[in-house]
Design an enzyme around this catalytic site. Structure first.
Site, PDB file in Angstrom:
ATOM      1  CG  LEU C  96      43.363  20.461  -5.241  1.00  0.00           C
ATOM      2  CD1 LEU C  96      44.659  20.694  -4.478  1.00  0.00           C
ATOM      3  CD2 LEU C  96      43.556  20.814  -6.724  1.00  0.00           C
ATOM      4  CB  SER C 245      47.709  19.163  -3.303  1.00  0.00           C
ATOM      5  OG  SER C 245      48.170  20.447  -3.668  1.00  0.00           O
ATOM      6  CE1 TYR C 366      48.650  19.219 -12.728  1.00  0.00           C
ATOM      7  CE2 TYR C 366      46.542  19.483 -13.821  1.00  0.00           C
ATOM      8  CZ  TYR C 366      47.547  18.675 -13.328  1.00  0.00           C
ATOM      9  OH  TYR C 366      47.411  17.327 -13.449  1.00  0.00           O
ATOM     10  CD  GLU C 367      47.613  21.017  -7.204  1.00  0.00           C
ATOM     11  OE1 GLU C 367      46.414  20.845  -7.220  1.00  0.00           O
ATOM     12  OE2 GLU C 367      48.307  20.884  -6.190  1.00  0.00           O
ATOM     13  N   GLY C 368      50.572  25.683  -9.266  1.00  0.00           N
ATOM     14  CA  GLY C 368      51.757  26.531  -9.146  1.00  0.00           C
ATOM     15  C   GLY C 368      52.731  26.188 -10.250  1.00  0.00           C
TER      16      GLY C 368
END
Lengths: 396, 262, 391
Positions: C96, C245, C366-368
């Site tokens: 990432l 990702s 996480y990651e949105g």
């Protein structure tokens, strides 16, 4: 020489392939007939399984010079000493050696290597040695394999013993293999049983192999001496006969300086035995009832010759013993030769950590405790009664 | 520095079981593996290579053609060269003949500074080949080593005893047999595995290493296996109850002695 | 065990075998301890580096082994996740962190920063989130002001995975306050740069082995040569990074769910109640059947998304969001069900499933967050069907 397969007779049934302990037999892709590969040790385990008699063992009959072999007489025990103290395994070997020497009608001799080792010889006589060869030399002060093997080989070449036994210890296994090469002799490792064929004057050496899954009986027909290392604690120590004495042979040898120098000796493992890797484990569970009662288990551990102390999660969580001892899912996984579970009920999480132990003994009040499901021997009873009795019985 | 690591392909004896009906080995599904103790010897060599740039690690095995697999495993972990000693003439070798054969192959190589072995192989459990090879080569051997440091052409080695350890000063060349506690063996790397896949391993014959035929194989082996048998099967699941504790305890002690467990 | 044929390459299968063995032998024995202590899996990552597994996503010219197939890296993440996602996130966060470099950096920058990442010698982290800029990533406040051949960074990043452990950080900062998201730029900042400090390690519900820290920039001078692309392109790199990702998060979810399923089925076969293994109860076996079906569906969607990206798909934000949202919801459900299968034991730390359940929650965040993912999918639908409606 070696295993012969009569391909005309072989039907490709594969029966022999399945029994070979060394994976040395395989069926050919083309016709299913059996081939032998380099892994074959000529053990003969396959011979009887062949239903059509296609397998045979061809051994070149070496005409060993019988007179030359006959020149070797006497049974020797390497008397391992460390810091001037004869190790127990030496006495154990003298005990068994006495029996074998009497059967062969030869004298029992001990070999003592070291420097300024006082009266070790006296205790060897008391434990059954007829003769003790002593090499006292500065090169032998600290054990290293090179001067030890040099001294032993020199003695063997000069006095020609028929059998040489040593303990299968760090020391015994570390230098005897060099001696075997130097004197051109056969050597069998880590024996658990010894016998003799009096007519052929052969030492019958039985030892576990394959992780203990099979036993092999090994002889050494055409070479002398016949050498073996023997697992400690297999044979009983003979009771010493006070005042018994014998012939002391002080041998003067000219030994090379040691090429390996001992810088420091550390006795690091005087404290308790670690459960991981221990050969014997005595484990306490909830039934032990309190921290003070682990002393009872320690007595049993000692009676077993130095077992490690294990604990179930219940005992650890109760704060009776440190988690260092815990066996099971969140503790250590162990595979000892003997696992004695005392007052352990046998929860799944405990069983996964120990159920592959060679022999499991369970002592528990509750006849329905799950631990009995995996135990080879289960004793239904109060551990506070059974364990002390067991300690007594083991010490007899 | 040139380090030779001697390894053996062994059946995974922890998977071996005994068929209780026929009392014979059940070998089905038992995989062949690199002898676990040899992994520690190899790891010791690879760690020395990392510390001493320019070190070459050669891995040697004797066995059937399939034993090339363990050499590929070694290459995957970082061995620089491999030698497969493979010849019907070696068949049936005991530790005496095996150690001779291995020593001839080592003599054929560029001079070795260190010859490493696992403590013992898990199929035979003899622990005799390492010291034996050292003797054929005429070099010192430290058995049961758990640590090594090399500097200025010599090594400081720690070797275990039953109740402690010793620190030793050893001149090179020398041989060691390595304990499990020496290290945690690494796993093969991706690039190593790829290199191993492409590797073609040509077997070395007895003649190629100049071995004396009179010292090879079954005929040259002083020991003979005369009988193979299974240990008495586990009686399993016996439960004793309803008797005096002293009686039960005595019976148990007798059983343990009878089975030679103590 | 039977499996669907996803047409995996030989390399991907090799990686699967390697990482599976690694995770079983190296991660499994320590995962409970790492969870308990919150220690970072330094040794594990070092070893993965030695095994050439840290550069699976980096092209060969920069020291890695990537040759157009993203599956090997994805599968490495999945297999580590099967045993512990605290470890797998520490592993995956490197990718990432490196993604903005791979996507937007110059050849010169790539040559400088990627090889040590590929060899595992250095680790990376991605620094976007701030106390007041979570889902609304456009509202970040960290600033970068150009001063000669340097940029001076000031501000705080929050909850940065691998923060403090990583050596190379891709940091998003505002270079033009007036342009909103188009005023954001991305910088490569190396650990040890004066003015770059770390806050304390966060104490988390799950993925406790992973390091989550604040990054604090106080007049931190970064060479202008470390700007990725041009000023104002940062937000593009950020969003493009997420597009590639998010399937990685999905792979974590698939692995974690698979791990929980493995534990649950094995337990249901050995646990006996009323004289039979509990798996013999239809109610329980149906539960396991649903768990298994969800895991495979999540895997299929995730693999299909990544394989489409590899085959050159242009518009894949929707699918990246779909696999992330679906797989992470599955992971939460399956781990919760696994605890249920274990009953009281499942609630205890002796068994791994309670950790899996705690770990799973982060995947939905996480990651949105999964709400943001649904926004992305909804927006895409609106846009795509708008085009259809016009016809």
């Amino acid at each position: 020489m070696g295993l012969k397969i009569d391909l005309d007779l072989c039907t490709g049934c594969g029966a022999c392939v399945a029994v070979c302990p060394f994976c040395a037999l395989a069926q050919r892709a083309a016709d299913g007939k059996v081939e032998v590969n380099e892994a074959c040790t000529a053990c003969g385990a396959c011979l009887e399984t062949c239903p059509v008699g296609a397998l045979s063992m061809e051994v070149a009959e070496k005409k060993a010079d019988a007179a030359a072999l006959d020149a070797f007489r006497g049974l020797w025990v390497f008397a391992e000493q460390r810091g001037g103290k004869v190790q127990e395994v030496a006495y154990e070997l003298l005990g068994e050696g006495r029996v074998l020497a009497d059967k062969l009608g030869v004298e029992l001799c001990a070999v003592l290597l070291g420097h300024q080792i006082g009266n070790c010889a006296a205790t060897l006589f008391e434990h059954g040695a007829d003769k003790v060869y002593v090499v006292d030399h500065p090169a032998l002060e600290k054990y290293t394999a090179e001067p030890y093997s040099e001294a032993m080989s020199a003695l063997i070449k000069k006095y020609k013993p028929e059998v040489v036994l040593a303990g299968a210890t760090s020391m015994g296994r570390g230098f005897i293999a060099r001696v075997a090469i130097q004197v051109n002799a056969g050597l069998t490792a880590d024996c658990t049983e010894l016998g003799v064929d009096v007519d052929k004057r052969l030492l019958l050496q039985t030892r576990p192999a394959f992780g203990g899954n099979i036993m092999a009986c090994i002889v050494c027909p055409d070479h002398r001496p016949q050498m073996a290392t023997v697992r400690p604690k297999v044979f009983k120590q003979p009771a010493p006969t006070a005042g018994r004495t014998g012939q002391l042979v002080a041998e003067k040898l000219d030994l090379k300086d040691p090429v390996v120098k001992v810088l420091e000796t550390v006795n690091a493992m005087q404290n308790e035995v670690n459960v991981a890797g221990a050969e014997f484990i005595v484990t306490g569970g909830r039934g032990v009832g309190g921290p003070e009662n682990f002393k009872l288990l320690a007595e049993l551990a000692e009676a077993l010759g130095g077992a490690a102390i294990g604990a179930s999660r219940a005992a650890v969580d109760a704060g009776w013993i440190s988690s260092f001892h815990q066996v099971g899912q969140t503790g250590k996984t162990v595979r000892p030769k003997i696992y004695v579970a005392c007052g352990v009920s046998g929860q799944i999480q405990h069983l996964v950590g120990m159920n592959s132990s060679d022999t499991i003994i369970a002592i528990n009040k509750d006849p329905d405790a799950p631990i009995f499901g995996v135990a080879d021997v289960g004793i239904v009873g109060d551990l506070f009664q059974v364990v002390p009795e067991l300690v007594k019985a083991l010490k007899k | 520095m040139h380090i030779v690591v001697c390894v053996k392909q062994v059946p995974n004896t922890t998977q071996v079981r005994i068929n209780p009906e026929t009392n014979t080995l059940v070998r089905d599904g038992v995989e062949s593996i690199l002898n676990p103790f040899d992994e520690n010897a190899l790891e010791m060599a690879l760690q020395l290579k990392e510390k001493h740039p320019g070190t070459k690690v050669t891995v040697l095995t004797m066995g059937p053609p399939q034993a090339a697999e363990v050499l590929k495993e070694a290459v995957g972990r970082g061995a620089d060269a491999v030698v497969l000693l493979c010849d019907r003439a070696f068949a049936g070798s005991d530790t005496w003949a095996t150690s001779y054969a291995l020593s001839t192959a080592i003599r054929k190589m560029e001079p070795a500074d260190l010859v490493l072995f696992g403590k013992q192989a898990i199929d035979g459990d003899t622990a005799q080949v390492g010291p034996g090879v050292a003797d054929w080569l005429g070099i010192p051997c430290v058995a049961y080593a758990r640590k090594i440091e090399v500097a200025d052409g010599k090594a400081v080695v720690e070797r275990n005893f039953e109740d402690g350890y010793e620190k030793l000063d050893v001149a090179l060349p020398c041989a060691l047999t390595v304990l499990k506690e020496a290290n945690v063996p690494r796993m093969a790397s991706l690039r190593g595995k790829m290199a191993a896949k492409k590797l073609v391993i040509a077997p070395m014959t007895a003649e190629a290493v100049g071995a004396d035929p009179a010292k090879l194989g079954l005929n040259a082996s002083p020991t003979r296996v005369v009988k193979i048998f299974s240990p008495p099967p586990k009686t399993g699941g016996v439960k004793w109850q309803g008797e005096e504790p002293a009686v039960l305890a005595q019976r148990l002690a007798d059983l343990l002695r009878e089975r030679k467990l103590i | 065990m039977s499996e669907l044929n996803y047409g995996l390459s030989e390399l991907a299968l090799e990686i699967r075998a390697m990482v599976r063995e690694f995770a079983e032998s190296r991660v499994k024995p320590v995962r409970a301890e790492l969870d308990e202590t919150g220690h970072f899996p330094t040794e594990i990552l070092r070893e993965l580096g030695k095994m050439d597994l840290m550069g699976l996503y980096i092209p060969a010219e920069y020291g890695g082994t990537f040759e157009g197939d993203s599956m090997p890296n994805l599968i490495a993440v999945e297999e580590l996740s099967r045993i512990c996602i605290g470890v797998s996130v520490s592993f995956a966060a490197n990718g990432l962190g490196a993604d903005p470099i791979l996507i937007g950096a110059s050849d010169e920058q790539k040559k400088k920063f990627l090889p040590p990442l590929a060899s595992g010698e250095k680790w990376a982290a991605y620094a976007l989130t701030e106390p007041n800029a979570g889902s609304d990533a456009g509202s970040i406040r960290t600033t970068a002001v150009k001063k000669g051949d340097k940029y001076v960074l000031n501000g705080t990043k929050q909850w940065i995975t691998n923060g403090g452990e990583a050596d190379i950080y891709t940091v998003f900062a505002v270079t033009d306050k007036n342009r909103g998201a188009r005023g954001v730029s991305c910088f490569i900042v190396e650990k040890g740069t004066p003015g770059f400090k770390f806050g304390k390690k966060e104490n988390k519900l799950g993925i406790r082995a992973s390091a989550t820290r604040e990054l604090i920039f106080e007049d931190c001078e970064v060479p202008a040569a470390n700007l990725i692309g041009r000023e104002g392109t940062g937000f593009i790199w950020a969003m493009k990074t997420f597009d590639v990702s998010r399937p990685g998060i999905a792979a974590q979810a698939v692995g974690l769910a698979q791990g929980a399923l493995d534990e649950a089925v094995l337990y249901a076969k050995v646990r006996e109640q009323f004289g039979k293994p509990i798996i013999a109860n239809q109610g329980l076996s149906w539960m396991l059947a649903d768990m298994a079906t969800k895991v495979e569906t999540a895997r299929a969607l995730t693999y299909a998304t990544v394989q489409s990206i590899d085959r050159g798909a242009k518009d894949y934000s929707k699918f990246s969001a779909m696999c992330k949202v679906y797989a992470s919801d599955v992971a939460m459900q399956v781990t919760t069900d696994a605890v249920q299968v274990f009953g009281g034991y499942g609630y205890m730390k002796e068994y791994p499933v309670e950790k899996m359940m705690r770990d799973a929650k982060i995947l939905q965040i996480y990651e949105g967050t999964n709400q943001i993912q649904r926004d992305i999918i909804g927006l895409a639908l609106n846009k795509e069907y708008g085009a259809v409606a016009k016809k």
